[in-house]
Design a protein around this motif. Structure first.
Motif, PDB file in Angstrom:
ATOM      1  N   GLY A 165      33.288  54.662 -42.844  1.00 17.38           N
ATOM      2  CA  GLY A 165      32.852  53.469 -42.116  1.00 17.38           C
ATOM      3  C   GLY A 165      34.012  52.787 -41.421  1.00 17.38           C
TER       4      GLY A 165
ATOM      5  N   ALA B 235      34.590  52.128 -37.403  1.00 19.64           N
ATOM      6  CA  ALA B 235      34.875  50.815 -36.822  1.00 19.64           C
ATOM      7  C   ALA B 235      36.094  50.868 -35.909  1.00 19.64           C
TER       8      ALA B 235
ATOM      9  N   LEU C 140      29.007  50.761 -34.898  1.00 19.62           N
ATOM     10  CA  LEU C 140      28.697  49.650 -35.802  1.00 19.62           C
ATOM     11  C   LEU C 140      27.547  50.027 -36.724  1.00 19.62           C
ATOM     12  N   MET C 141      26.566  50.718 -36.197  1.00 21.10           N
ATOM     13  CA  MET C 141      25.437  51.136 -37.023  1.00 21.10           C
ATOM     14  C   MET C 141      25.852  52.190 -38.045  1.00 21.10           C
TER      15      MET C 141
ATOM     16  N   CYS D 144      28.749  52.247 -39.440  1.00 20.81           N
ATOM     17  CA  CYS D 144      29.408  51.440 -40.472  1.00 20.81           C
ATOM     18  C   CYS D 144      28.380  50.894 -41.462  1.00 20.81           C
ATOM     19  N   GLY D 145      27.267  50.393 -40.926  1.00 17.76           N
ATOM     20  CA  GLY D 145      26.224  49.852 -41.792  1.00 17.76           C
ATOM     21  C   GLY D 145      25.599  50.906 -42.671  1.00 17.76           C
TER      22      GLY D 145
ATOM     23  N   ASP E 197      34.891  45.786 -45.144  1.00 19.10           N
ATOM     24  CA  ASP E 197      33.794  44.995 -44.582  1.00 19.10           C
ATOM     25  C   ASP E 197      34.313  43.954 -43.599  1.00 19.10           C
TER      26      ASP E 197
ATOM     27  N   CYS F   7      34.950  46.031 -40.455  1.00 19.89           N
ATOM     28  CA  CYS F   7      33.743  46.634 -39.877  1.00 19.89           C
ATOM     29  C   CYS F   7      32.728  45.605 -39.401  1.00 19.89           C
ATOM     30  N   PHE F   8      32.538  44.537 -40.184  1.00 20.62           N
ATOM     31  CA  PHE F   8      31.468  43.592 -39.887  1.00 20.62           C
ATOM     32  C   PHE F   8      31.975  42.200 -39.526  1.00 20.62           C
TER      33      PHE F   8
ATOM     34  N   THR G 224      26.994  42.722 -43.944  1.00 25.28           N
ATOM     35  CA  THR G 224      26.603  44.057 -43.479  1.00 25.28           C
ATOM     36  C   THR G 224      25.341  44.025 -42.623  1.00 25.28           C
TER      37      THR G 224
ATOM     38  N   SER H 157      25.117  44.935 -38.796  1.00 18.41           N
ATOM     39  CA  SER H 157      25.060  46.303 -38.276  1.00 18.41           C
ATOM     40  C   SER H 157      23.677  46.646 -37.741  1.00 18.41           C
TER      41      SER H 157
ATOM     42  N   SER I 198      16.576  51.573 -38.818  1.00 17.89           N
ATOM     43  CA  SER I 198      17.870  51.742 -38.156  1.00 17.89           C
ATOM     44  C   SER I 198      17.901  53.013 -37.324  1.00 17.89           C
TER      45      SER I 198
END
Length: 218
Positions: free
Chosen positions: A15, A19, A38-39, A41-42, A73, A76-77, A138, A141, A194
């Motif tokens: 993840g 990112a 990004l998705m 990563c989620g 996190d 990434c987020f 999260t 994402s 998703s």
């Protein structure tokens, strides 16, 4: 080398790699790839805990995994969605302030969660958590890709409100709302949703238009 090395953190690192690559693509004005990253990563975050629980770990390794997860996190987020906004053309003072608040809210949210989680484990042991206080970081994402889809299909320039979206999401991070924690069945449902959003972004994401820097509103 220092650190703890086992397969329990492999999805967390994947993840993180997604990112980093996504941030490069966002800065290169390729928002479709950035949103897809990004998705990813989620997706990695959704299932890294399940993989970690299959690994026999010492208490130090468990603590290390929690710290690594929280730090990744943040990137990434927290940082990554703000970079996406910059790549989309959000360059106003107001936009920068929204990005800063969003990242700060992410830092506070993650720090608060870590403290609460340590206290909960001490009091309840390994019992499963039922609710989160505040919106988990999260969730962006999926929230941000859905927001981008509004811009693609309505053609109403929702991208211009991206900084406002970051502001509202940051406020949700710090709120006291109760969010139910998802387990296997819930995660499967979210993964299916998703997948649909991922396909739509992949198929139609080429229509995402970055804002001209000179006309970005405050």
């Amino acid at each position: 080398m220092i650190g703890y090395y086992n397969y329990s953190v492999i999805l967390t690192y994947i993840g993180l790699a997604s990112a980093v690559y996504g941030m490069v693509q966002a800065m290169s004005y390729n928002p479709r790839v950035a949103i897809l990253c990004l998705m990813v990563c989620g997706l990695c975050d959704a299932f890294d805990g399940a993989i970690a629980r299959t690994c026999k770990r010492t208490e130090d390794e468990k603590s290390f995994g929690m710290q690594i997860d929280s730090l990744c996190d943040l990137i990434c987020f927290g940082v990554f969605p703000a970079i996406i906004g910059y790549g989309l053309g959000i360059r106003s003072i107001g936009g920068y302030l929204c990005m800063f608040f969003y990242i700060l809210a992410t830092v506070i949210r993650l720090g608060y969660f870590n403290v609460q989680e340590m206290n909960r484990v001490q009091q309840e042991g390994e019992a499963k958590r039922k609710y989160y206080t505040g919106l988990p970081v999260t969730n962006v994402s999926l929230l941000i890709p859905c927001f981008i889809l509004l811009d693609i299909f309505t053609k109403r320039s929702f991208i211009r409100l991206y900084n406002i979206a970051l502001l509202l999401i940051g406020m949700a991070f710090l709120s006291k709302i109760k969010v139910r924690k998802l387990y296997l069945h819930g995660l499967i449902v979210v993964a299916c949703l998703s997948s649909i959003v991922f396909f739509l972004i992949f198929r139609y994401g080429g229509n995402i238009i970055c804002l001209p820097v000179s006309t970005t509103p405050v």
